[in-house]
Design an enzyme around this catalytic site. Structure first.
Site, PDB file in Angstrom:
ATOM      1  N   GLU A 167      47.692  23.847 -28.743  1.00  0.00           N
ATOM      2  CA  GLU A 167      46.339  23.374 -28.462  1.00  0.00           C
ATOM      3  C   GLU A 167      45.525  23.091 -29.731  1.00  0.00           C
ATOM      4  O   GLU A 167      44.992  22.006 -29.903  1.00  0.00           O
ATOM      5  CB  GLU A 167      45.603  24.402 -27.591  1.00  0.00           C
ATOM      6  N   ASP A 219      40.195  32.372 -30.597  1.00  0.00           N
ATOM      7  CA  ASP A 219      40.913  31.579 -29.597  1.00  0.00           C
ATOM      8  C   ASP A 219      42.016  30.731 -30.217  1.00  0.00           C
ATOM      9  O   ASP A 219      41.843  29.523 -30.366  1.00  0.00           O
ATOM     10  CB  ASP A 219      39.879  30.671 -28.881  1.00  0.00           C
ATOM     11  N   GLU A 228      34.495  31.754 -19.326  1.00  0.00           N
ATOM     12  CA  GLU A 228      34.430  30.287 -19.292  1.00  0.00           C
ATOM     13  C   GLU A 228      34.207  29.756 -17.875  1.00  0.00           C
ATOM     14  O   GLU A 228      34.872  28.839 -17.416  1.00  0.00           O
ATOM     15  CB  GLU A 228      35.701  29.687 -19.906  1.00  0.00           C
TER      16      GLU A 228
END
Ligand code: GCW
Length: 910
Positions: free
Chosen positions: A432, A404, A326
Site C-alpha cells: 500500500e 500505519d 476509520e
C-alpha cells in the site's frame, strides 16, 4: 483480570482442532482430489496456478535425479495431500520417473505422523520433542535400500515437512544426508485478505478477488486451492477471507454456506479460514435493535452465529475485528471497551475459535493545532489499560508500527504494553505505502528488524518482539504474525518480484530468526534460477530495494511523504499536514519533524519501557532512520551522519533514485540467464520505477528546498542540467498549467492539451513562441515501439525545443502525465522526422495530473547537434490531456556490466 481457565492451552496452540466428521471428510477428500485434477487439467497458460509463484518446475537443479515412491501411513485428507505434493514435486523438480533413481533403485518415501512412523518403523531415531505442526525429515541411509521418512507432529506438520523437503531439492541441496527437524515459532501464521464480496479488494494491486464476485463466492475455486498450496508451502495456516472493513452480508446463512466451499478448498493443505466481522452485525444482519456487546440478546446472537459457522466449517479459525476505527462501528457507541466487545465474540467462538481484535483504533479527527495531539499514541493509550481483561482466545493484532505501514516507523510500543494478553503482529505484504507493487520493495529486512527489536525488559533474551509473539516472553498461550496479502487474479500479486514478500512473510512467521537475505536466496533459487550469478544479482536487488525506497520516499523517520488522503502512492508532501488524520511531519521554514519526546513533545516516547524511552528521548541517541519521527530539528541540525537535516534529505533522495536506476542495469545483466518471458515482464516495471523514483526525488527535494531556503551543497536541488521544461517550450495548442501539488511537476508547471479546470489554472506560455507555424497535420504512421501517431487529420498539440548543447549521443526522456481516463498518444520528432511514438496507456492512480501518474518514455541513443529541432506532439483522449512536464537529455554513456563474484552457497534454513 479475568480468570484464564476455560481454554486448554492445547486448543489455543492450534485453534482449529475440531475434527471434521468422517462423512464430511469423504466428501472433502473427493473434492480435494477433484481439485487436484482440475488444477492439473487446466494449462498454466489460462489458469492461475501456484507455479506462477515459487512452486514451479526447476530446470537448474544439479543433483542427480531420484525416483521417490511416496507411501502414506495414514488415510487423512492431509496425508493424501502430502503424498500428492511429494509425487508431483518430485516429478516437477527432478523429472522423477521410475527409471531415474541412482543405481536404478527406487526410493521409498514414508509419510506419516510421528505416532504412525514410530509404530511402523520402531528403529528410526524419531525425535521425541517435535512441537505441534513440526516435522522431521530423515534419510534412512542403508546403502543398498535407502528410504526417506517425513514425519509430522500432526497432519499439518507432515505437509510442511513435504514442502520443506521439496524446497531443499529446488534450492539444490543434498537430500541424501538429511536428519532435519523444525517447528514453527508462532502458532498464528495467517494471511488477511481485504476482499469485498463484490470482487474488489481494498488496497489490492493484482486484480479482482479469487474468492468473491458479485456478492457471492465464485464458482471456480481452483485458484483458491492453488493459493492454499502456496500458503502451506511456506507454513501459513490461516486465511482471513474478507476486508476488515467488513460487509455484514457474509454472515448471512446462505453466504456462510458459500464460505464453507472456500474452507473445503483450502482444508486439504491445512489452511483454515477466518472472517472479518462488523461489530454491529447483530443489528444489521440479525435485526436486533442494539449491538451493545453486553446485551444478552446480542451475546446470544453471536453464539448462535458462531454455532451456525462451526456447523458448516468445523475447523473455522475465528474472527478478525476492526471496530471504532476509520468509521467502522464499535463498542464505543455503547460506552463499552474493546475488551468487552472482544470477549463477547470470544465467548461465542470458544473453545476452538479465536478473536483477532485489531488495535488499529484511533481518532482520525485529531486536532492538528494541538502540539500534544499524536496519533502514534492511540493504540497504546486505548489498549494498554485493558491488559489482562481479554478472554484467553482473544489475540490483540497490532500493526508493526504505531502509525500505519509506513516505509519506516518505530516498533509499536504496545507489544511491550500487553504482558497479560496474547498478541499478533500485522504486517503488509500488499505494498500500500511501499510502491503498490509497481516498485520493487522487498520487505523481509523491515519485518526482521521489527521481530528483532528488543524492548530491554527484565531479560534481554525474551524481550524481543518475536519472543512476545511466540508467547515466550510473557508466557502467553498463543500469538503470531498476520500478513495482509491481498492476492488477486492477476498472477497473485500482479508483479513477479513482489511474490518474494508473500514467501518471506510465511518463512519468517515459521522462523523469525531466518536471515532475510537467505530467504531471498531460497525464493530466487526456486522462482528464477539456481544459477549463482542470477541468485547473487537478484538478491542484491531485493536487499537494496527497501532502503532505496525509503531514501526516495521518506527517510529519517519522515514516513512516506505520499498523498496520504488519496492514493497513498505518489508524492504529496503537505497532504498529511493540517488535517485530522495525524500523520504530521511538521515541516516549516525553521525545521522538520514531530517532537514526541517527554520533555517537549507528545510524550509518545513514554509508552516504551524506560531504557528504550531514554534512547529516543534525545537526538544524540536516536538512530538517524527515526530521527524526525521523534524530534523536531532545525534544518541545520546535524544528524548522526554528521550532515545537516536538510542536506541529509537532499542526499538520501538522490541516492535512492540512483539505486533504483541501478536495478534496471542489474536486471539487464541477467538477460541471457533467465526465462525470457520473466525478463521481459520485469524490465519495464524496473524502468518505470527508476523514472518514478526521479519524480519522488524531485518532488521532495524541491519542496524542502523551497521551504527551508537552504542550498544543496552538491548544487542539485532546483537545477536540472539537460532538462527542458515544457512550459518554456514553443507551444502549439498546449497551455501552461499549475500542477497540484506543485512539487509533483518540475518547477511546479506542466503543459496540457486543452486543459480542463480540474487540471489547474491555464496560464500564458512563458516560453517565447519562436515557432509560429500552424500545427502540422500528421500522417497515420505506426512506429516500431507500437504506439500510433495521430490519426489522419487530427491536429495534435506540440511543444518545440531547440537543442543548444554539445553534439553527441543522448537518451531523451519525455516526462508526461499518464491518466487512466483515456489513452493519450505521444510522438517525438527530430528535425521534423518522427523517431518515436507511444500511447499513454498505463494504469496509474489519480484523475488529475500529479505525482501519481507522472511517468516517462525514454528514447535511447539519439545523435544530436546544436540547432536540432525537437518536438513532442500529444493527442489527448478523454480526460487524459497528454500533459507534458519536460524533456531531459542525458549523454549516453555505456554502463559498466555488473561484476560481482557469485556468492558462496548458504546453509539450509529449516
Ligand atoms: O492503512 C489503512 C488503509 C485502509 C485500511 C486500514 C486498516 C482496511 O488505507 O484501507 O482499511 O488501514 O488497516 O484498517
Amino acid at each position: 483480570m479475568i480468570e484464564r481457565k476455560a481454554m486448554a492451552t492445547a486448543a489455543l496452540r492450534f485453534p482449529m482442532q475440531t475434527p471434521v466428521p468422517p462423512t464430511r471428510q469423504k466428501g472433502i477428500a473427493a473434492l480435494a482430489s477433484s481439485l487436484f485434477l482440475i488444477v492439473a487439467a487446466i494449462s498454466p497458460a489460462c489458469a492461475q496456478t501456484a507455479d506462477q509463484a515459487w512452486l514451479r518446475p526447476s530446470t537448474m537443479v544439479q543433483r542427480p535425479t531420484i525416483s521417490l515412491e511416496p507411501r502414506a501411513l495414514g488415510y487423512g485428507i492431509m496425508e493424501q495431500t502430502a503424498v500428492r505434493e511429494l509425487t508431483d514435486g518430485n516429478a516437477r523438480l527432478l523429472g522423477g520417473s521410475s527409471d531415474s533413481a541412482p543405481g536404478g533403485e527406487k526410493v521409498e518415501a514414508i509419510l506419516g505422523t510421528v505416532d504412525e512412523v514410530r509404530r511402523a518403523l520402531p528403529d528410526v531415531p524419531i525425535p521425541r520433542d517435535l512441537a505441534p505442526e513440526g516435522y522431521w525429515i530423515y534419510w534412512n541411509g542403508a546403502e543398498d535400500k535407502p528410504s526417506l521418512v517425513i514425519a509430522g507432529a500432526d497432519h499439518a506438520g507432515l505437509i510442511y515437512g513435504v514442502f520443506a523437503f521439496l524446497r531443499l531439492i529446488a534450492t539444490d541441496h543434498d537430500i541424501t544426508q538429511l536428519d532435519l527437524h523444525s517447528a514453527p515459532a508462532f502458532h498464528i501464521r495467517w494471511v488477511d485478505q481485504w476482499d469485498n464480496p463484490d470482487g474488489t479488494i481494498e488496497r489490492g494491486y493484482a486484480g479482482r478477488s479469487i474468492f468473491f464476485e458479485g456478492g457471492d463466492v465464485r464458482q471456480d475455486l481452483a485458484p483458491v486451492a492453488e493459493y492454499a498450496r502456496l500458503l502451506a508451502s511456506v507454513g501459513i495456516n490461516g486465511c482471513n477471507l474478507n476486508n476488515v472493513n467488513a460487509s455484514p452480508d457474509l454472515l448471512k446463512h446462505d453466504r456462510l454456506q458459500q464460505i464453507a466451499r472456500i474452507a473445503d478448498a483450502m482444508r486439504p493443505w491445512g489452511v483454515h479460514v477466518a472472517l472479518s466481522v462488523a461489530i454491529d452485525s447483530p443489528k444489521t444482519v440479525g435485526g436486533l435493535t442494539t449491538f451493545d456487546p453486553k446485551d444478552s440478546a446480542v451475546k446470544a446472537w453471536w453464539a448462535a452465529k458462531a454455532k451456525d459457522i462451526f456447523d458448516l466449517v468445523p475447523d473455522f479459525a475465528g474472527f478478525t475485528v476492526k471496530a471504532d476505527s476509520e468509521g467502522q462501528p464499535g463498542p464505543a457507541s455503547y460506552g463499552r471497551s474493546p475488551a468487552e466487545a472482544a470477549n463477547t465474540l470470544a465467548a461465542a467462538l470458544a473453545p476452538h475459535g479465536l478473536v483477532l481484535y485489531r488495535s488499529f483504533v484511533y481518532n482520525h479527527h485529531l486536532d492538528w493545532t494541538n502540539p500534544k495531539a499524536d496519533r502514534a499514541r492511540a493504540a497504546y493509550d486505548i489498549f494498554h489499560p485493558l491488559d489482562g481483561q481479554f478472554a484467553p482466545n482473544v489475540i490483540i493484532q497490532t500493526k508493526e508500527g504505531p502509525i500505519d505501514f509506513q516505509v519506516r516507523e518505530p516498533v509499536s510500543p504496545l507489544f511491550a504494553g500487553l504482558p497479560h494478553t496474547s498478541q499478533a503482529m500485522e504486517v503488509q505484504i500488499t505494498q500500500e505505502y511501499t510502491g503498490q507493487q509497481r516498485h520493487l520493495v522487498y520487505l523481509a529486512p523491515k519485518w526482521r528488524e521489527v521481530l528483532d527489536f528488543n524492548f530491554q525488559l527484565n531479560s534481554w533474551d525474551t524481550s524481543t518482539v518475536q519472543a512476545i509473539l511466540s508467547g515466550e516472553a510473557f508466557k502467553q498461550p498463543t500469538g503470531g504474525m498476520v500478513g495482509v496479502a491481498n492476492v488477486g487474479r492477476d498472477a497473485w500479486l500482479g508483479s513477479p518480484l513482489a511474490l518474494a514478500n508473500l514467501y518471506a512473510m510465511g518463512r519468517l512467521a515459521w522462523n523469525p530468526g531466518l536471515d532475510p537475505e537467505a530467504i531471498a536466496e531460497e525464493w530466487t533459487r526456486q522462482t528464477i534460477s539456481n544459477d549463482d550469478r542470477v541468485v547473487q544479482i537478484v538478491d542484491t536487488m531485493l536487499m537494496d530495494s527497501w532502503p532505496a525506497y525509503e531514501n526516495y520516499t521518506g527517510p529519517f523517520g519522515l514516513q512516506t511523504l505520499t498523498d496520504i488522503t488519496g492514493s497513498h502512492y505518489g508524492p504529496n508532501v503537505e497532504s498529511s499536514e493540517r488535517n485530522g488524520w495525524g500523520q504530521w511531519h511538521n515541516a516549516d521554514q525553521q525545521g522538520v519533524g514531530m517532537d514526541r519526546t517527554h520533555a517537549y513533545g507528545t510524550r509518545f516516547v513514554d509508552q516504551y519501557p524506560p531504557q528504550v524511552a531514554h534512547l529516543y528521548e534525545l537526538p544524540v541517541s536516536t538512530p538517524d532512520e527515526l530521527m524526525l519521527f521523534f524530534h523536531h530539528l532545525t534544518w541545520n541540525h546535524p544528524l548522526g551522519n554528521g550532515k545537516s537535516a536538510i542536506q541529509s534529505i537532499y542526499d538520501s533522495h538522490y541516492e535512492g533514485a540512483a539505486k533504483a536506476a541501478e536495478f534496471v542495469q542489474d536486471w539487464t545483466s541477467l538477460k541471457d540467464r533467465i526465462d525470457p518471458k520473466l525478463y521481459a515482464d520485469v524490465l519495464p516495471r524496473l524502468e518505470y520505477q527508476a523514472g518514478h523514483a526521479i519524480v519522488w526525488r524531485d518532488a521532495v527535494v524541491q519542496y524542502f528546498h523551497k521551504l527551508s531556503g537552504l542550498p544543496d551543497e552538491e548544487g542539485r536541488a532546483g537545477s536540472y542540467p539537460g532538462r527542458l521544461e515544457a512550459e518554456s517550450a514553443r507551444l502549439t495548442g498546449y497551455k501552461v498549467i499549475d500542477i497540484t501539488p506543485w512539487e509533483d511537476a518540475s518547477m511546479g508547471k506542466a503543459v496540457s492539451c486543452g486543459a480542463t479546470a480540474s487540471e489547474g489554472a491555464e496560464q500564458p506560455a512563458s516560453g517565447q513562441a519562436l515557432y509560429q507555424g500552424t500545427a502540422s497535420v500528421v500522417p497515420n504512421t505506426t512506429q516500431k515501439d507500437g504506439g500510433a501517431l495521430a490519426p489522419e487529420g487530427t491536429v495534435p498539440c506540440a511543444a518545440d525545443f531547440t537543442f543548444t548543447g554539445k553534439p553527441g549521443v543522448y537518451d531523451i526522456a519525455v516526462q508526461y502525465f499518464d491518466l487512466s481516463d483515456g489513452v493519450a498518444k505521444f510522438s517525438f520528432r527530430l528535425n521534423g522526422q518522427p523517431i518515436a511514438a507511444w500511447s499513454a496507456d498505463a494504469s496509474l492512480p489519480s484523475h488529475i495530473p500529479n505525482g501519481d501518474n507522472s511517468t516517462r518514455h525514454t528514447i535511447p541513443n539519439i545523435a544530436l547537434k546544436p540547432g536540432d529541432f525537437l518536438r513532442v506532439e500529444g493527442i489527448p483522449d478523454g480526460h487524459d490531456r497528454a500533459a507534458l512536464d519536460y524533456i531531459e537529455l542525458t549523454p549516453n554513456e555505456p554502463s559498466p556490466a555488473a561484476s560481482a563474484e557469485p556468492p558462496t552457497p548458504r546453509d539450509t534454513n529449516p
